[in-house]
Design a protein around this motif. Sequence first.
Motif, PDB file in Angstrom:
ATOM      1  N   GLY A  30       0.833  -1.207   0.000  1.00 17.61           N
ATOM      2  CA  GLY A  30       0.000   0.000   0.000  1.00 17.61           C
ATOM      3  C   GLY A  30       0.863   1.251   0.000  1.00 17.61           C
ATOM      4  O   GLY A  30       0.863   2.039   0.956  1.00 17.61           O
ATOM      5  N   LEU A  31       1.619   1.399  -1.081  1.00 16.79           N
ATOM      6  CA  LEU A  31       2.527   2.552  -1.180  1.00 16.79           C
ATOM      7  C   LEU A  31       1.728   3.778  -1.626  1.00 16.79           C
ATOM      8  O   LEU A  31       1.784   4.212  -2.763  1.00 16.79           O
ATOM      9  N   ALA A  33      -0.064   7.755  -0.225  1.00 19.38           N
ATOM     10  CA  ALA A  33       0.428   9.002   0.364  1.00 19.38           C
ATOM     11  C   ALA A  33       0.749   8.818   1.846  1.00 19.38           C
ATOM     12  O   ALA A  33       1.773   9.284   2.349  1.00 19.38           O
ATOM     13  N   PHE A  34      -0.140   8.107   2.539  1.00 24.10           N
ATOM     14  CA  PHE A  34       0.015   8.032   3.984  1.00 24.10           C
ATOM     15  C   PHE A  34       1.285   7.291   4.387  1.00 24.10           C
ATOM     16  O   PHE A  34       2.023   7.738   5.270  1.00 24.10           O
ATOM     17  N   ASN A  61       2.730  -1.793  -4.515  1.00 20.42           N
ATOM     18  CA  ASN A  61       1.311  -1.588  -4.779  1.00 20.42           C
ATOM     19  C   ASN A  61       0.780  -2.789  -5.536  1.00 20.42           C
ATOM     20  O   ASN A  61       1.323  -3.159  -6.585  1.00 20.42           O
ATOM     21  N   LEU A  63      -2.745  -3.168  -6.038  1.00 14.33           N
ATOM     22  CA  LEU A  63      -3.962  -2.753  -6.760  1.00 14.33           C
ATOM     23  C   LEU A  63      -3.879  -1.253  -6.970  1.00 14.33           C
ATOM     24  O   LEU A  63      -3.911  -0.490  -6.013  1.00 14.33           O
ATOM     25  N   ASP A 186      -3.791   0.791   9.159  1.00 13.17           N
ATOM     26  CA  ASP A 186      -4.999   1.403   8.601  1.00 13.17           C
ATOM     27  C   ASP A 186      -5.915   1.882   9.717  1.00 13.17           C
ATOM     28  O   ASP A 186      -5.848   1.415  10.853  1.00 13.17           O
ATOM     29  N   ASN A 187      -6.816   2.784   9.338  1.00 14.07           N
ATOM     30  CA  ASN A 187      -7.811   3.322  10.267  1.00 14.07           C
ATOM     31  C   ASN A 187      -8.934   2.326  10.483  1.00 14.07           C
ATOM     32  O   ASN A 187     -10.088   2.580  10.142  1.00 14.07           O
ATOM     33  N   ARG A 227      -1.772  11.128  11.155  1.00 16.50           N
ATOM     34  CA  ARG A 227      -1.177  12.268  10.467  1.00 16.50           C
ATOM     35  C   ARG A 227      -2.115  12.583   9.315  1.00 16.50           C
ATOM     36  O   ARG A 227      -2.464  11.678   8.550  1.00 16.50           O
ATOM     37  N   VAL A 229      -2.860  13.480   5.863  1.00 22.36           N
ATOM     38  CA  VAL A 229      -2.074  13.483   4.621  1.00 22.36           C
ATOM     39  C   VAL A 229      -3.039  13.548   3.436  1.00 22.36           C
ATOM     40  O   VAL A 229      -3.496  12.508   2.937  1.00 22.36           O
TER      41      VAL A 229
HETATM   42  P1  NAI Z   1      -3.838   6.534  -1.149  1.00 23.32           P
HETATM   43  O1  NAI Z   1      -5.054   6.648  -1.989  1.00 23.32           O
HETATM   44  O2  NAI Z   1      -2.696   7.440  -1.393  1.00 23.32           O
HETATM   45  O3  NAI Z   1      -3.290   5.049  -1.215  1.00 23.32           O
HETATM   46  C1  NAI Z   1      -4.136   3.948  -1.074  1.00 23.32           C
HETATM   47  C2  NAI Z   1      -3.266   2.716  -1.066  1.00 23.32           C
HETATM   48  O4  NAI Z   1      -4.094   1.593  -0.769  1.00 23.32           O
HETATM   49  C3  NAI Z   1      -2.597   2.447  -2.402  1.00 23.32           C
HETATM   50  O5  NAI Z   1      -1.300   2.030  -2.164  1.00 23.32           O
HETATM   51  C4  NAI Z   1      -3.441   1.307  -2.994  1.00 23.32           C
HETATM   52  O6  NAI Z   1      -2.656   0.469  -3.817  1.00 23.32           O
HETATM   53  C5  NAI Z   1      -3.866   0.579  -1.734  1.00 23.32           C
HETATM   54  N1  NAI Z   1      -5.121  -0.169  -1.862  1.00 23.32           N
HETATM   55  C6  NAI Z   1      -6.359   0.322  -2.096  1.00 23.32           C
HETATM   56  N2  NAI Z   1      -7.261  -0.683  -2.098  1.00 23.32           N
HETATM   57  C7  NAI Z   1      -6.568  -1.822  -1.856  1.00 23.32           C
HETATM   58  C8  NAI Z   1      -6.934  -3.174  -1.732  1.00 23.32           C
HETATM   59  N3  NAI Z   1      -8.208  -3.573  -1.862  1.00 23.32           N
HETATM   60  N4  NAI Z   1      -5.958  -4.082  -1.470  1.00 23.32           N
HETATM   61  C9  NAI Z   1      -4.670  -3.700  -1.348  1.00 23.32           C
HETATM   62  N5  NAI Z   1      -4.258  -2.423  -1.450  1.00 23.32           N
HETATM   63  C10 NAI Z   1      -5.209  -1.500  -1.706  1.00 23.32           C
HETATM   64  O7  NAI Z   1      -4.382   6.666   0.348  1.00 23.32           O
HETATM   65  P2  NAI Z   1      -3.557   6.973   1.678  1.00 23.32           P
HETATM   66  O8  NAI Z   1      -3.673   8.408   2.006  1.00 23.32           O
HETATM   67  O9  NAI Z   1      -2.220   6.392   1.559  1.00 23.32           O
HETATM   68  O10 NAI Z   1      -4.403   6.189   2.765  1.00 23.32           O
HETATM   69  C11 NAI Z   1      -4.381   4.774   2.822  1.00 23.32           C
HETATM   70  C12 NAI Z   1      -4.924   4.343   4.157  1.00 23.32           C
HETATM   71  O11 NAI Z   1      -4.073   4.781   5.186  1.00 23.32           O
HETATM   72  C13 NAI Z   1      -6.293   4.933   4.536  1.00 23.32           C
HETATM   73  O12 NAI Z   1      -7.348   4.224   3.984  1.00 23.32           O
HETATM   74  C14 NAI Z   1      -6.276   4.833   6.040  1.00 23.32           C
HETATM   75  O13 NAI Z   1      -6.699   3.552   6.459  1.00 23.32           O
HETATM   76  C15 NAI Z   1      -4.805   5.008   6.372  1.00 23.32           C
HETATM   77  N6  NAI Z   1      -4.548   6.356   6.882  1.00 23.32           N
HETATM   78  C16 NAI Z   1      -4.522   7.449   6.053  1.00 23.32           C
HETATM   79  C17 NAI Z   1      -4.295   8.714   6.567  1.00 23.32           C
HETATM   80  C18 NAI Z   1      -4.320   9.948   5.702  1.00 23.32           C
HETATM   81  O14 NAI Z   1      -4.477  11.051   6.247  1.00 23.32           O
HETATM   82  N7  NAI Z   1      -4.195   9.879   4.396  1.00 23.32           N
HETATM   83  C19 NAI Z   1      -4.008   8.892   7.995  1.00 23.32           C
HETATM   84  C20 NAI Z   1      -4.160   7.702   8.799  1.00 23.32           C
HETATM   85  C21 NAI Z   1      -4.376   6.478   8.234  1.00 23.32           C
END
Ligand code: NAI
Length: 493
Positions: A30-31, A33-34, A61, A63, A186-187, A227, A229
Amino acid sequence: MTISKHYQNDLIQPNGYDAKEISTGIVHIGLGAFHRAHQALYTHETIAATGEFSWGICAANILGGQDLVHELAQQDNAYTVTEMNPDGSRTVKLATAIHKSLAVEEDRRPLLEVMEQESTRIVSLTITEKGYCLNPATGQLMKDSPLIDHDLNNPEHPRSALGLIVTALARRKQAGLKPFTVMSCDNVPDNGKRAREAVIQMAEAMNPQLALWISEEVAFPCTMVDRIVPAMTPQNFAEVQERLGVEDKGAIVTEAFRQWVIEDHFTMGRPDWDQVDGARFVKDVQPYEDMKLRMLNGSHSILAYLGYLAGYETIDACMQDDNYLNVTRHYMNEEAAATLNMPEKTDLAGYAELLIERFTNPGLKHRTWQIAMDGSQKVPQRWLNSARTLLAEGKSLACIALGIAGWIRYAGAIDEQGQAIEVFDPMAVELKALADRHRNDPEAMVAAFMGLEQVIDPALAANTTFIAAVTDAYQRLLAKGARLAMAELAATL
Ligand code: NAI
Ligand code: CS2
């Protein structure tokens, strides 16, 4: 010239070590932003502080996000994190803990190979709530989801994060290697326990003996991660390039605040993340996780739905509206903090004020639309546990009820001006179909949404006080619109 060659740029904090020394100790799935702004930066700073180069990250990544991986690889996986300080200043850090990145949507084998290596001691995850393929209300593995169904029938070629973990663990067991730790970031409430349940349910369906081994040998620590993001915008990228004089396709712009509370339970060791600011190891993460999910994420979702419907594009724009500010403060203190059971001396009122300050940061353009995404996966943990407690104590849940009404209105996919809303949610089609069926009957609309067992558990759906509060809020929202409904609610608090 790429960003990785810019160690000398005066605007960027010095790196602290030679990134070439790093080797893989962590595989991250899950590369997004966060991960780049949180765990990878923490790990980077920890390596710089401790000199333990064997904790580098191989991030993948599975997906989506394939282009990002290619772009990062072109800049040696180095990227900058711009922290927007509350006083308006910025701190720019170069992050180099990710030393390898994999785009494996088409072929997962290179990732499995790294997961099987003995030197991989932690597999961490930020795969969004839906990546766990669990029914959000019951926590049961959704075996009929296409991804899980595929993996159960093709265990040697898994496509889901769960399938990859189970297969890699099976191969390590067979090779006589110790299992890695699985660390969810994850949240998701009780994220370690949920990840454990998902992995074990998956393994049970494939090989009960393996499931037993996993349940006895594998650590799944819970973590509270925090955080803000926001997703990067073209404007963010242009500003970073203008300031640094170099293009950075992996750049992140985030707030200065960060927090990471980690259950100290690892099978093969872990970096000393607590050597750097904001991270700590504890025995029990749950109170902190509940606090964050209910107070921060719960108010985020109220602002996301009621803000989006009112035409507020970002969270900081919502906070400029006194009614939104007052509802948020009241929700945090009276409908979230009041339901928590925290360690002694936790200052929840202070936490609420800090959250409001963070939400108000004008440097963070966190879109309400982004937070509104995946509502069916977020609603249960953000609002419903608090709602149960408030109902049991006979207290008002007016803010939660309006939040849920906002979610229903939003998920119906038509805004207050009659324009289509682009709803991203694994249940988007089902939710829109429900809404289309009941658009002319608000009571039936609420009843239909409350009948969604994947989101609302049947006991809560049968609570007449709860249903009456949501129905009343929904009717007011329809009649008055989001801005006025929030103003009226604020006036009653
Ligand atoms: P993003 O949209 O930048 O990245 C999402 C990531 O999840 C991608 O790497 C994608 O490949 C992966 N992904 C999506 N669906 C998937 C699946 N079914 N199986 C495997 N990988 C999958 O989003 P971001 O900002 O990185 O956030 C990701 C998660 O991090 C959030 O859903 C949350 O749980 C957690 N998080 C995010 C924060 C934020 O402020 N952005 C802060 C705290 C937690
Ligand atoms: C947000 C979170 O997108 C969302 O649903 O509520 O990602 C929030 O920004 C983080 O949890 C902050 O740590």
